[in-house]
Design a protein around this motif. Structure first.
Motif, mmCIF file in Angstrom:
data_model
loop_
_atom_site.group_PDB
_atom_site.id
_atom_site.type_symbol
_atom_site.label_atom_id
_atom_site.label_comp_id
_atom_site.label_asym_id
_atom_site.label_seq_id
_atom_site.Cartn_x
_atom_site.Cartn_y
_atom_site.Cartn_z
ATOM 1 N N GLY B 281 47.735 15.950 46.906
ATOM 2 C CA GLY B 281 48.869 15.070 46.625
ATOM 3 C C GLY B 281 49.249 14.272 47.862
ATOM 4 N N ASP B 282 50.005 13.218 47.631
ATOM 5 C CA ASP B 282 50.400 12.429 48.794
ATOM 6 C C ASP B 282 51.557 13.082 49.528
ATOM 7 N N ARG B 500 57.783 16.861 42.655
ATOM 8 C CA ARG B 500 57.155 17.663 43.694
ATOM 9 C C ARG B 500 58.081 17.873 44.876
ATOM 10 N N LEU B 501 59.180 17.294 44.777
ATOM 11 C CA LEU B 501 60.156 17.475 45.838
ATOM 12 C C LEU B 501 60.302 18.956 46.153
ATOM 13 N N ALA B 877 45.722 24.491 39.390
ATOM 14 C CA ALA B 877 46.179 23.571 40.415
ATOM 15 C C ALA B 877 45.816 22.143 40.039
ATOM 16 N N GLN B 878 44.598 21.996 39.587
ATOM 17 C CA GLN B 878 44.170 20.645 39.241
ATOM 18 C C GLN B 878 45.011 20.089 38.100
ATOM 19 N N HIS B 883 49.188 16.328 36.478
ATOM 20 C CA HIS B 883 50.454 15.961 35.863
ATOM 21 C C HIS B 883 51.360 15.267 36.845
ATOM 22 N N VAL B 884 51.305 15.793 38.027
ATOM 23 C CA VAL B 884 52.143 15.158 39.029
ATOM 24 C C VAL B 884 51.725 13.712 39.212
ATOM 25 N N ARG B 885 50.455 13.526 39.276
ATOM 26 C CA ARG B 885 49.979 12.151 39.458
ATOM 27 C C ARG B 885 50.387 11.286 38.281
#
Lengths: 296, 952
Positions: B281-282, B500-501, B877-878, B883-885
């Motif tokens: 993630g970024d 993701r905070l 994890a992937q 989902h986050v992306r």
């Protein structure tokens, strides 16, 4: 004594008072306090969950919403915290023989007791209440009222109020603090001042007939001490009350007060490595304490 | 192997019970349970037959003989192992059992081994003997066999053969050998006298090395898998046993290669670590347990580091200090040092993240000290490691984040030495405040004036109230589109990046407790003692708010901030109670304080091109200043940069290298259609964009103090000393608050352009600093009434300028209120999703009133919950990350309609810039509340007594 009496007080399960070590045999507390504060927490009914301690009308009538904050919703926090900060200063001062505790209902009202250990008022145990104006710190100086009007030139024989204003003609924020008021309340019993008295009789007697004055003081001390075990005047869970020494209750409490070590309130960070220091005092150099540095 | 685990190694070294080895050792089939007399008779019977073979003059080469001897020996040793001596009658020394007595008087084992050696030990027999002895020692719980030289000496003779350079130990037998050694050590741990005997007996038996066991084990220290673990366990047992034995300790330190092998082994293992960390993630900024568990080389390294930690914990001081020396001089200085100075950004990121991980993993104070000494004092090319790390904070997004994470770890140690070097030594002379203000250093914010000041900086445009119900309906639609979190769905669609905070803010508590596997219950997601990976206030309610409403009230959640500030300050004061001085502006005295190093006069990476780095980062959206453009066009490597070449070489190299990489990527990506944020971000640097309003208003901030204004002279001791490496061309008395503060403030001033994640880390670090009770630091950060020297920027000034920028931004974007609200809702929603995932995790009370806590059950934990199977974990994890992306994407388009889908780089870049600014506004407001709460709490915190005083 490393044990700060104020903290040990709060460490105590029950809310209260113990006398100094030399005086502790006779009396102590009896009422159970509301299970309100976690063990070892500070005493000021801490947080205005609903700003209750400030805004809830109380019998004293001194309470009103704070006019203090520029940001209205934080206002209560400022007043609460200012008083909490004052209380913290009191603790730091470690005033001899003086104990105070903010009331459960209002942070603007503090209960206190003072033990006089020598002088004319020796063995006196005087309970009192401090009333802090609700525009603190910008208002008048706090009021200090003895539960029983002790016979003293500066104490009003009817209301029991101590003439605090003479010492703090103008209450100046940043300069004047509540601990100074408490300190002043102690001083008057060791150094008698008779000018402009609230109790002219006491003042005159002290000037004219010290012996009579002394015997009146002894009577007054006796009277005060005889009411020591009375119910507190104020119906407040944090009001200071005394009870005869009861080993079943007090031994354990005493033990805990003496063994209590204040620790930060961290539930899950017990054994972390932290607070390291290898700085030799005075050196201001890192790792100066080190004896055998690795040779590189 | 986190600090919190505090592994007492010995407890884990559970000697294998007899049951665990059936079927592996030489088949023990004799009548073991028979009565002692029968056993003795059987034993004698076997022995008769064996001795007949042994006594033949010529050592037989017949395999029949060998087989016979082996069979009988198996039976005999099994009997011996099982023998229970009679209870001693009067409590005296237990008498030997009859079989053992026979073994001793006839010297049976010695003769057996001698016989084998005489006839030439083939690996088959060697293996058989190793197993036999292992069985014997492992199973004979009843009698202390090793205390008899009749057992010990033949054993050593056998081991001697294994150490023999000619014979050696065949690869196939290594397992047996290590297992036997492990058994010996276990047995030795039970009977310390054995260590003494081994040590004494050894020279006679083996010549040069007198602790044979030890030298046989050392080569296996860094081995992978079970064999390595057994060897390390065994060595630890020796360490523990020798901790009180000076002679043995001296031998280990002086005559064995233990310490050098250990330290240089770390170096070797380090060199096989990935040079580049594959980033997901970024928001990634630190290695957590689940990050490295699947990287075998890192696991191997961590095992060895853990072993070092354990040795330091239990070994004799002689061994400990030698090991620490070797670690410093054989690993940190020659390997870590250069690694941290590698020229490629990827390598910098990797090495910084590794160092951070190591620091978080080490639990022994003296080992930690070795690391810290290296970081603070070791000079690599004239700069301390600390200097180097500091410059990285101002670099591009990822490197900045990794570096910030490392500093967060450092701050969390509450270490005086670290704080002295980072901040305090610059504040000690008190030259940063006006002379008249020095008294004010100790003043606390009694009436909430500072708090009020902080809160007053909350921009007017951010003081929104809760959304109206109509608006909420509309939001429902929004959520529907983005995928509303649902509990039932196996993989609930998670909303977006900001969700993701939580993951991000949370510390790397590296969920693995002693048991390894992830927390099985949500409640254990915060390990009971989550070591130094927890800075004092990582748990502070950062930048998030009430979940009651869909929206954040600008003034909500303050109580949470107060509560967390109190805890943060208390923990920090407690931790600092044994520091050498109070740092209150009087002690140490400002007058005797050695002048701190002056600001670097030229530091290309920091001072000249601060904006370059922000180019790459989360959508700063800046146009490169002209100077940078020139650099971009230059051939990399040309020594164009001004500045003293002395000591800056690495940085220049790094810088140019980075430029080169940047260029390459820009060219490559510039052609492709930029569909994603990330691409968009990088395209920024290639596109010629119209300079934006704000950038014109705000030239690249130079994170250096302004030139002296003249009137500051004479207020403070003249600078006499200074690092000779630095030219002293600045007025000596110029106050300088140190590179750390300078770079943090510069970064803070640039908040509007920082990515959400950088801002969260950054503000977290400042808040962490503000927890420190030392008046010098507290007044510098939190006393808003303090008057500083004109050249010293105060936190409140920096925040004021951020406020102005936010307001300017808001004024130029009419939809700002709507965007702000959405961003807030987003953060709130993120918290809710997390709670929904783990309803049992927290008391309801909390859940409803504080999204603050949302970070706890985070993505990381969700992943960890699946860790029974590594592949499942990875899969999970992937999934989660996908989902986050996706969420990020949908947030993006939802938040900033029209900007994203168009495929226009311009628009995407602009959208990114807007997004950063909007998130910045949210974080900024929360940060102000946090600072205000800290200021208030400092006034009501009582100091803790020195621990020695407290003990009296």
């Amino acid at each position: 004594m490393n044990l700060n009496p104020f903290w040990s007080m709060s460490a105590n399960t029950s809310r209260k008072q113990r006398t100094d070590s030399e005086e502790q045999s006779g009396h102590s507390e009896q009422r159970a306090s509301p299970a309100r504060l976690p063990f070892g927490k500070k005493q000021l009914p801490p947080i205005p969950k609903n700003a209750a301690p400030i805004t809830k009308p109380a019998s004293t009538g001194t309470l009103a919403p704070s006019a203090n904050g520029t940001h209205a919703s934080y206002g209560p926090f400022y007043l609460e915290y200012s008083l909490l900060a004052e209380f913290t200063l009191v603790i730091k001062q470690k005033l001899p023989g003086i104990y105070v505790q903010p009331s459960y209902k209002s942070a603007l009202m503090w209960f206190g007791v003072i033990f006089i250990r020598h002088g004319l008022y020796q063995d006196g145990v005087f309970k009192f209440t401090v009333y802090i104006p609700d525009n603190y710190p910008d208002g008048e100086c706090p009021k200090l009222v003895f539960d029983i009007p002790v016979f003293h030139p500066l104490v009003d024989p009817v209301s029991g109020e101590l003439d605090v204003r003479r010492a703090f003609t103008k209450w100046r924020r940043n300069h004047n603090h509540i601990w100074q008021v408490l300190m002043y309340a102690r001083t008057i019993f060791y150094k008698i001042n008779t000018t402009e008295p609230l109790n002219p009789e006491a003042a005159v007697l002290y000037e004219k007939d010290v012996q009579l004055f002394k015997s009146k003081v002894v009577d007054s001390v006796k009277l005060c001490n005889s009411h020591l075990f009375d119910q507190p005047k104020m119906d407040d869970p944090y009001a200071i009350s005394f009870s005869p020494w009861n080993p079943a209750v007090h031994e354990e409490a005493k033990e805990r007060m003496f063994t209590y070590k204040r620790r930060p309130d961290d539930h899950h960070k017990g054994t972390q490595v932290s607070g390291l220091s290898w700085v030799k005092p005075g050196s201001m150099q890192p790792f100066s304490k080190d004896d055998s540095p690795p040779q590189s | 192997m986190e600090r919190d685990k505090n592994p007492h190694w010995l407890s884990r070294l559970n000697p294998r019970g007899p049951g665990s080895r059936t079927g592996r050792s030489a088949a023990p089939s004799g009548p073991c349970t028979a009565d002692p007399e029968t056993c003795l008779m059987v034993f004698e019977n076997h022995w008769r037959q064996v001795s007949w073979v042994l006594e033949q003059q010529e050592p037989s080469s017949s395999s029949d003989d060998l087989t016979a001897v082996r069979n009988h020996t198996d039976q005999m040793l099994c009997l011996l192992a099982e023998e229970r001596p009679a209870e001693s009658a009067e409590g005296g020394a237990a008498p030997m059992g009859p079989i053992l007595e026979l073994v001793v008087t006839e010297n049976i084992l010695e003769r057996l081994v001698q016989w084998h050696l005489r006839r030439g030990l083939d690996s088959d027999s060697q293996g058989a003997l190793l197993k036999l002895f292992e069985m014997l020692i492992g199973q004979s719980q009843q009698q202390p066999l090793l205390q008899h030289t009749a057992v010990l000496h033949p054993l050593l003779r056998l081991l001697g053969a294994c150490a023999d350079p000619d014979l050696g130990c065949p690869l196939a037998l290594e397992n047996s050998l290590v297992l036997l050694l492990n058994q010996i050590c276990v047995s030795m741990a039970r009977q310390p006298v054995v260590l003494e005997m081994l040590f004494r007996a050894a020279p006679a038996q083996q010549g040069s090395t007198n602790l044979l066991i030890f030298s046989l084990l050392v080569p296996f220290i860094h081995r992978d898998g079970a064999i390595g673990q057994q060897a390390r366990d065994a060595l630890l047992l020796v360490m523990a046993a020798s901790a009180s034995n000076e002679a043995v300790a001296r031998y280990i330190a002086e005559n064995s290669y233990f310490c050098p092998v250990l330290a240089t082994g770390l170096s070797a293992l380090y060199s096989s670590l990935p040079r580049k960390i594959e980033v997901r993630g970024d928001d990634w900024h630190a290695l957590r347990r689940e990050d490295w568990m699947s990287v075998s080389s890192l696991v191997l390294f961590m095992n060895s580091l853990e072993f070092c930690n354990a040795v330091v914990q239990i070994a004799h001081p002689l061994v400990r200090s030698q090991l620490l020396d070797y670690l410093h001089n054989g690993f940190l200085v020659p390997v870590m040092g250069p690694a941290l100075h590698k020229s490629s950004v990827d390598e910098m990121i990797a090495s910084t993240a590794y160092l951070d991980l190591f620091l978080r993993s080490v639990s022994e104070t003296s080992l930690l000290k070795t690391f810290l000494r290296f970081i603070l004092l070791h000079r690599h090319d004239n700069d301390t490691i600390l200097d180097t790390l500091l410059t990285r904070i101002s670099s591009n997004s990822r490197l900045c984040m990794v570096s910030l994470s490392l500093f967060r770890t450092l701050l969390s140690l509450n270490c005086e030495d670290v704080m002295l070097q980072l901040v305090l030594r610059y504040l000690l002379p008190c030259t940063h405040v006006m002379l008249s203000q020095r008294q004010a250093i100790r003043v606390t914010d009694l009436y909430g004036k500072s708090a009020d000041k902080f809160l007053s900086l909350i921009p007017e445009c951010c003081r929104l109230n809760a959304a109206s119900s109509a608006e909420r309906d509309e939001d429902g639609a929004f959520w529907g589109k983005g995928g509303h979190p649902s509990i039932e769905s196996p993989a609930p669609p998670r909303p977006s990046t900001p969700s993701r905070l939580a993951f991000f803010i949370r510390q790397q508590s590296s969920g693995g407790g002693p048991g390894g596997g992830g927390p099985s219950t949500p409640t254990s997601t915060e390990p009971p003692q989550s070591g130094a990976s927890h800075p004092p206030c990582p748990d502070s309610p950062m930048h998030q708010q009430l979940a009651n409403t869909e929206c954040l009230d600008w003034d909500s959640g303050y109580l949470e901030y107060l509560k967390d500030s109190r805890q943060g300050i208390e923990i920090c004061s407690w931790a600092c109670r044994d520091w050498s001085a109070p740092y209150d502006g009087e002690n140490p005295s400002p007058n005797v304080a050695a002048p701190p190093p002056p600001p670097p006069t030229s530091n290309p990476t920091m001072a000249m091109f601060p904006e370059h780095f922000s180019l790459q980062q989360g959508g700063s959206g800046s146009t490169p200043p002209p100077g940078q453009q020139r650099l971009l066009e230059q051939a990399p490597g040309e020594p164009q940069l001004p500045g003293d070449s002395n000591g800056q070489g690495i940085s220049i190299e790094a810088f140019t290298q980075e430029l080169r990489e940047l260029e390459d990527r820009v060219r490559e990506r510039g052609r492709a259609a930029c569909q994603q944020e990330e691409t968009a971000r990088e395209c920024l640097s290639s596109e010629r964009r119209q300079p934006q309003q704000e950038e014109e208003q705000q030239p690249p901030s130079v994170p250096e103090p302004k030139p002296p204004t003249g009137d500051t002279k004479g207020d403070g001791p003249a600078l006499v000393f200074g690092s000779p490496a630095r030219p002293l061309n600045k007025p000596a008395s110029q106050p300088y608050t140190g590179p750390f503060m300078v770079v943090l403030f510069a970064k803070l001033e640039n908040m509007l352009q920082n990515s959400l994640y950088v801002n969260i880390l950054l503000t977290g670090i400042v808040a962490q600093l503000a927890c420190y009770p030392q008046p010098l630091l507290r007044s510098f950060l939190l006393n808003t009434n303090m008057v500083f020297q004109p050249s010293v920027k105060s936190l409140i000034q920096v925040l004021g300028s951020v406020k102005n920028r936010i307001e300017a931004f808001a004024a130029s974007h009419e939809d700002f209120p709507a965007m702000l609200k959405k961003a807030q809702q987003y953060l709130v929603a993120r918290g809710k999703v997390d709670w929904a995932d783990s309803p049992a995790a927290v008391p309801n009370l909390r859940r409803s009133d504080s999204l603050v806590k949302s970070r706890k059950p985070s993505l990381g934990e969700l992943i960890l919950r699946h860790t029974n199977s590594p592949t499942r974990a990875r899969h999970a994890a992937q999934l989660a990350l996908a989902h986050v992306r996706d969420g990020g994407q949908s947030l993006h388009s939802a938040l900033f309609k029209g900007g994203a889908g168009a495929g226009s780089l311009e628009k995407q870049a602009e959208a990114l810039r807007v997004k950063n600014a909007v998130y910045c506004a949210v974080v900024f407001c929360e940060f102000l509340k946090e600072l205000a709460a800290l200021a208030q709490e400092h006034a009501v915190t009582l100091p803790f007594p020195h621990s020695q005083e407290a003990e009296e």
